[in-house]
Scaffold this motif. Structure first.
Motif, PDB file in Angstrom:
ATOM      1  N   LEU A   1      44.099  40.335  32.738  1.00  0.00           N
ATOM      2  CA  LEU A   1      43.521  39.564  34.059  1.00  0.00           C
ATOM      3  C   LEU A   1      42.564  39.488  34.322  1.00  0.00           C
ATOM      4  O   LEU A   1      42.176  38.456  35.361  1.00  0.00           O
ATOM      5  CB  LEU A   1      44.393  40.210  35.488  1.00  0.00           C
ATOM      6  CG  LEU A   1      45.644  40.990  35.430  1.00  0.00           C
ATOM      7  CD1 LEU A   1      45.959  41.813  36.494  1.00  0.00           C
ATOM      8  CD2 LEU A   1      46.730  39.716  35.403  1.00  0.00           C
ATOM      9  N   ALA A   2      41.345  40.226  33.894  1.00  0.00           N
ATOM     10  CA  ALA A   2      40.559  39.710  34.018  1.00  0.00           C
ATOM     11  C   ALA A   2      39.450  38.215  33.524  1.00  0.00           C
ATOM     12  O   ALA A   2      39.095  37.291  33.853  1.00  0.00           O
ATOM     13  CB  ALA A   2      39.774  40.516  33.638  1.00  0.00           C
ATOM     14  N   GLU A   3      40.543  37.922  32.199  1.00  0.00           N
ATOM     15  CA  GLU A   3      39.896  37.461  31.511  1.00  0.00           C
ATOM     16  C   GLU A   3      40.664  35.742  31.947  1.00  0.00           C
ATOM     17  O   GLU A   3      40.106  34.688  32.380  1.00  0.00           O
ATOM     18  CB  GLU A   3      40.498  37.210  30.337  1.00  0.00           C
ATOM     19  CG  GLU A   3      41.226  36.292  29.557  1.00  0.00           C
ATOM     20  CD  GLU A   3      41.538  35.996  28.216  1.00  0.00           C
ATOM     21  OE1 GLU A   3      41.404  35.146  27.190  1.00  0.00           O
ATOM     22  OE2 GLU A   3      41.983  36.852  27.383  1.00  0.00           O
ATOM     23  N   LYS A   4      42.665  36.253  32.445  1.00  0.00           N
ATOM     24  CA  LYS A   4      42.818  35.035  33.210  1.00  0.00           C
ATOM     25  C   LYS A   4      42.416  34.593  34.905  1.00  0.00           C
ATOM     26  O   LYS A   4      42.600  33.232  35.136  1.00  0.00           O
ATOM     27  CB  LYS A   4      44.036  35.051  33.255  1.00  0.00           C
ATOM     28  CG  LYS A   4      44.760  35.447  31.266  1.00  0.00           C
ATOM     29  CD  LYS A   4      44.947  34.324  30.917  1.00  0.00           C
ATOM     30  CE  LYS A   4      45.138  34.354  30.101  1.00  0.00           C
ATOM     31  NZ  LYS A   4      45.289  33.447  28.123  1.00  0.00           N
ATOM     32  N   SER A   5      41.842  35.397  35.115  1.00  0.00           N
ATOM     33  CA  SER A   5      41.538  35.362  36.742  1.00  0.00           C
ATOM     34  C   SER A   5      40.493  34.826  36.825  1.00  0.00           C
ATOM     35  O   SER A   5      39.759  34.031  37.907  1.00  0.00           O
ATOM     36  CB  SER A   5      41.511  36.692  37.434  1.00  0.00           C
ATOM     37  OG  SER A   5      40.619  37.192  37.431  1.00  0.00           O
ATOM     38  N   GLY A   6      39.518  35.065  35.801  1.00  0.00           N
ATOM     39  CA  GLY A   6      37.974  34.458  35.317  1.00  0.00           C
ATOM     40  C   GLY A   6      36.919  35.277  35.926  1.00  0.00           C
ATOM     41  O   GLY A   6      35.433  34.890  36.361  1.00  0.00           O
ATOM     42  N   ALA A   7      37.106  37.125  36.608  1.00  0.00           N
ATOM     43  CA  ALA A   7      36.585  37.592  37.141  1.00  0.00           C
ATOM     44  C   ALA A   7      35.868  38.347  35.508  1.00  0.00           C
ATOM     45  O   ALA A   7      36.432  38.518  33.894  1.00  0.00           O
ATOM     46  CB  ALA A   7      37.383  38.831  37.721  1.00  0.00           C
ATOM     47  N   LEU A   8      34.695  39.149  35.653  1.00  0.00           N
ATOM     48  CA  LEU A   8      33.972  39.504  34.487  1.00  0.00           C
ATOM     49  C   LEU A   8      34.536  41.339  34.600  1.00  0.00           C
ATOM     50  O   LEU A   8      34.985  41.819  36.130  1.00  0.00           O
ATOM     51  CB  LEU A   8      32.624  39.651  35.002  1.00  0.00           C
ATOM     52  CG  LEU A   8      31.587  39.107  34.521  1.00  0.00           C
ATOM     53  CD1 LEU A   8      30.502  38.959  34.753  1.00  0.00           C
ATOM     54  CD2 LEU A   8      31.575  38.538  33.037  1.00  0.00           C
ATOM     55  N   LEU A   9      35.202  41.726  33.191  1.00  0.00           N
ATOM     56  CA  LEU A   9      35.444  43.052  33.147  1.00  0.00           C
ATOM     57  C   LEU A   9      34.310  43.747  33.289  1.00  0.00           C
ATOM     58  O   LEU A   9      33.748  43.414  32.427  1.00  0.00           O
ATOM     59  CB  LEU A   9      36.456  43.211  32.358  1.00  0.00           C
ATOM     60  CG  LEU A   9      37.189  44.461  31.497  1.00  0.00           C
ATOM     61  CD1 LEU A   9      38.713  44.719  32.712  1.00  0.00           C
ATOM     62  CD2 LEU A   9      37.280  44.531  29.867  1.00  0.00           C
TER      63      LEU A   9
ATOM     64  N   ASP B   1      50.268  30.737  36.623  1.00  0.00           N
ATOM     65  CA  ASP B   1      49.067  30.504  38.044  1.00  0.00           C
ATOM     66  C   ASP B   1      49.108  31.591  38.820  1.00  0.00           C
ATOM     67  O   ASP B   1      47.408  32.138  39.176  1.00  0.00           O
ATOM     68  CB  ASP B   1      49.486  29.523  39.279  1.00  0.00           C
ATOM     69  CG  ASP B   1      50.749  29.845  39.617  1.00  0.00           C
ATOM     70  OD1 ASP B   1      51.240  31.195  39.289  1.00  0.00           O
ATOM     71  OD2 ASP B   1      51.076  29.217  40.918  1.00  0.00           O
ATOM     72  N   PHE B   2      49.233  33.382  38.189  1.00  0.00           N
ATOM     73  CA  PHE B   2      49.985  33.980  38.680  1.00  0.00           C
ATOM     74  C   PHE B   2      47.844  34.890  39.035  1.00  0.00           C
ATOM     75  O   PHE B   2      46.719  35.001  40.238  1.00  0.00           O
ATOM     76  CB  PHE B   2      50.521  35.431  38.463  1.00  0.00           C
ATOM     77  CG  PHE B   2      49.900  37.064  39.298  1.00  0.00           C
ATOM     78  CD1 PHE B   2      50.662  37.049  40.423  1.00  0.00           C
ATOM     79  CD2 PHE B   2      49.404  38.032  38.666  1.00  0.00           C
ATOM     80  CE1 PHE B   2      50.006  37.838  41.270  1.00  0.00           C
ATOM     81  CE2 PHE B   2      49.641  38.710  39.704  1.00  0.00           C
ATOM     82  CZ  PHE B   2      50.158  38.717  40.258  1.00  0.00           C
ATOM     83  N   PRO B   3      47.009  34.958  38.033  1.00  0.00           N
ATOM     84  CA  PRO B   3      45.728  34.867  37.822  1.00  0.00           C
ATOM     85  C   PRO B   3      44.189  34.512  38.266  1.00  0.00           C
ATOM     86  O   PRO B   3      44.506  34.809  39.218  1.00  0.00           O
ATOM     87  CB  PRO B   3      45.850  35.199  36.102  1.00  0.00           C
ATOM     88  CG  PRO B   3      46.633  35.365  35.918  1.00  0.00           C
ATOM     89  CD  PRO B   3      47.688  34.550  36.215  1.00  0.00           C
ATOM     90  N   LYS B   4      44.757  33.344  38.831  1.00  0.00           N
ATOM     91  CA  LYS B   4      44.311  32.564  39.376  1.00  0.00           C
ATOM     92  C   LYS B   4      44.665  32.638  41.195  1.00  0.00           C
ATOM     93  O   LYS B   4      43.848  32.616  42.083  1.00  0.00           O
ATOM     94  CB  LYS B   4      44.650  30.694  39.193  1.00  0.00           C
ATOM     95  CG  LYS B   4      44.216  30.464  37.864  1.00  0.00           C
ATOM     96  CD  LYS B   4      43.905  29.356  37.695  1.00  0.00           C
ATOM     97  CE  LYS B   4      43.642  28.979  36.472  1.00  0.00           C
ATOM     98  NZ  LYS B   4      44.718  28.359  34.873  1.00  0.00           N
ATOM     99  N   ILE B   5      45.878  33.236  41.347  1.00  0.00           N
ATOM    100  CA  ILE B   5      46.332  33.025  42.504  1.00  0.00           C
ATOM    101  C   ILE B   5      45.135  34.876  42.791  1.00  0.00           C
ATOM    102  O   ILE B   5      44.406  35.336  44.091  1.00  0.00           O
ATOM    103  CB  ILE B   5      47.536  33.589  43.295  1.00  0.00           C
ATOM    104  CG1 ILE B   5      48.390  32.617  42.617  1.00  0.00           C
ATOM    105  CG2 ILE B   5      47.702  34.362  44.387  1.00  0.00           C
ATOM    106  CD1 ILE B   5      50.000  32.555  42.656  1.00  0.00           C
TER     107      ILE B   5
END
Length: 454
Positions: free
Chosen positions: A217-225, A181-185
């Motif tokens: 981290l971009a992929e897993k957090s939902g952010a755009l790289l 869950d870290f990238p979601k945090i």
């Protein structure tokens, strides 16, 4: 000295000894497949290399980690209050807790940002705090705070994913805290500070040492790289330019490049990896930057000395986790102590990082020590001195045998609506016996960290 074995370690080795040794090669092949790299750009050359890893995890009991967690929340909360205060009212300096001259001489202190308060007054969104476990006191000691662009969190995520695939028995039989869950945090922290728009992870590109981590981290957090040329600033607002030229408003940027390279119009005009106008948008309150600009003042190893005082000043609490015993030659009493005890101290250049600028008195010649004394006397603000902490070794599986190696622990703390400590972290170990420098840039390896309970 190897940390004493616990019942948790016994349970691990019981399962490990039952495993097919052929799985070790399978483990290595799986990690290589996913290109877990730590790239170096050194002496004008780009060196793409695999990051050494170990299949034996570090194990920390859930009870022991609870104290670490409490201490880290306390410390990062105080550091955030310090940075916000320093760049606004500067009460801690006016009250004489930290000398003004000490702040002014900190390389990471940016006077241009005095008077500016970022979104939600948050500055330490993602912190990497380096600790070791002292073999004498059996307590965890904080060695360093990393509040600018701390890296390394993707490596334990990758090795844990590999573990679950190759060695599922451990996760069926042991109570290991989940970590995915870290990238979601991180994503939630971005959402909290977001000023309106999408979340973006800004990378300088594939030649950066931590590019693997950026994309992960971009992929897993939902952010755009996003690479710098994919962002544009118009009327003090930041936009992402997608493949068809459409511009999408950006509200939060998890930036993975240092202050000096972030905006060629504001900082280094020769920077080719910055976003022109980004600082104007930031100062206008139109985008959140994670971490905040100017955090480098708190990464200064000299400022580290004052963190216990910050905790008392802002929170009226005693520090839960202690610093290593530290001396500032800037003060006469400390200078005298350093001059008389240099052969047993660790001397650190306050502006260096990654294990660079660290000198061990016990391994220096008398001539080297005398030369260093002169250097310190001529520039006392440039150095700190610390007692050598004899921290524990960890068991490592190197060249098909179990050996003891020095190991530290980088814990990750994320500040959003609340403060969260990841139930994992990056354990780094030295490849050579007796080496105290475990940083990846110094050739160290990494291993997973399991927070467990019986």
């Amino acid at each position: 000295m190897l940390e004493k074995s616990t019942e948790l370690h016994t349970e691990f080795w019981k399962i490990f000894d039952e495993q097919d040794r052929g799985k070790i090669n399978e483990f290595k092949e799986y990690m290589d497949k996913f290109a877990v790299n730590y790239n170096l750009y050194k002496d004008g050359n780009f060196i793409e290399q695999s990051l050494p890893f170990d299949i034996v995890p570090r194990i920390i009991s859930k009870k022991e980690f609870a104290k670490i967690e409490k201490g880290l929340i306390q410390r990062v909360t105080a550091l955030n209050l310090f940075l916000e205060d320093l760049y606004t009212d500067s009460r801690i300096v006016k009250d004489g807790v930290i000398p003004q001259a000490f702040i002014d001489s900190a390389s990471g202190y940016l006077k241009e940002f005095v008077g500016f308060s970022p979104s939600k007054k948050l500055r330490t969104h993602i912190s990497g705090i380096d600790l070791v476990k002292d073999s004498k006191s059996d307590e965890w000691i904080i060695l360093e705070d990393n509040l600018r662009v701390p890296s390394g969190s993707s490596y334990p995520l990758s090795i844990r994913n590999t573990y679950r695939k190759i060695y599922p028995d451990f996760f069926e039989k042991l109570k290991i805290q989940p970590i995915k869950d870290f990238p979601k945090i991180i994503g939630s922290a971005m959402d909290y500070s977001n000023t309106g728009g999408i979340n973006v992870l800004l990378t300088p590109g594939r030649f950066n040492s931590a590019y693997y981590e950026h994309s992960y981290l971009a992929e897993k957090s939902g952010a755009l790289l996003a690479r710098p040329h994919e962002l544009v600033v118009i009327d003090k607002k930041v936009y992402f330019k997608n493949y068809n030229g459409k511009k999408i408003l950006v509200g939060a940027i998890y930036r993975r490049l240092d202050d000096d390279f972030l905006d060629p119009k504001f900082f280094n005009p020769e920077s080719l990896i910055g976003v022109p106008g980004l600082i104007d948008a930031y100062l206008a309150g139109n985008v959140a930057l994670m971490n905040a600009i100017g955090n480098g003042v708190a990464d200064d190893k000299g400022i580290y000395y004052f963190v216990p005082k910050m905790i008392k000043y802002y929170l009226n609490e005693e520090p839960i986790l202690q610093n290593a015993p530290t001396y500032l030659p800037y003060f006469k009493e400390d200078m005298d102590y350093v001059m008389n005890n240099m052969n047993k101290l660790v001397i650190k250049d306050v502006a260096e990082a990654g294990g660079y600028g660290v000198l061990f008195g016990h391994s220096m010649t008398e001539l080297q020590i005398e030369d260093l004394k002169v250097t310190i006397k001529n520039n006392p603000r440039r150095f700190i001195a610390q007692e050598l902490v004899e921290f524990y070794d960890e068991k490592c599986f190197i060249n098909n045998e179990l050996v003891d190696r020095k190991a530290d622990f980088r814990a990750y703390v994320v500040m959003g609506e609340d403060v969260k400590v990841w139930q994992c972290g990056l354990t780094r170990y030295a490849l050579e016996e007796g080496n105290y420098l475990v940083n990846s840039s110094q050739g160290g390896g990494f291993k997973d960290t399991w927070v467990m309970e019986l």
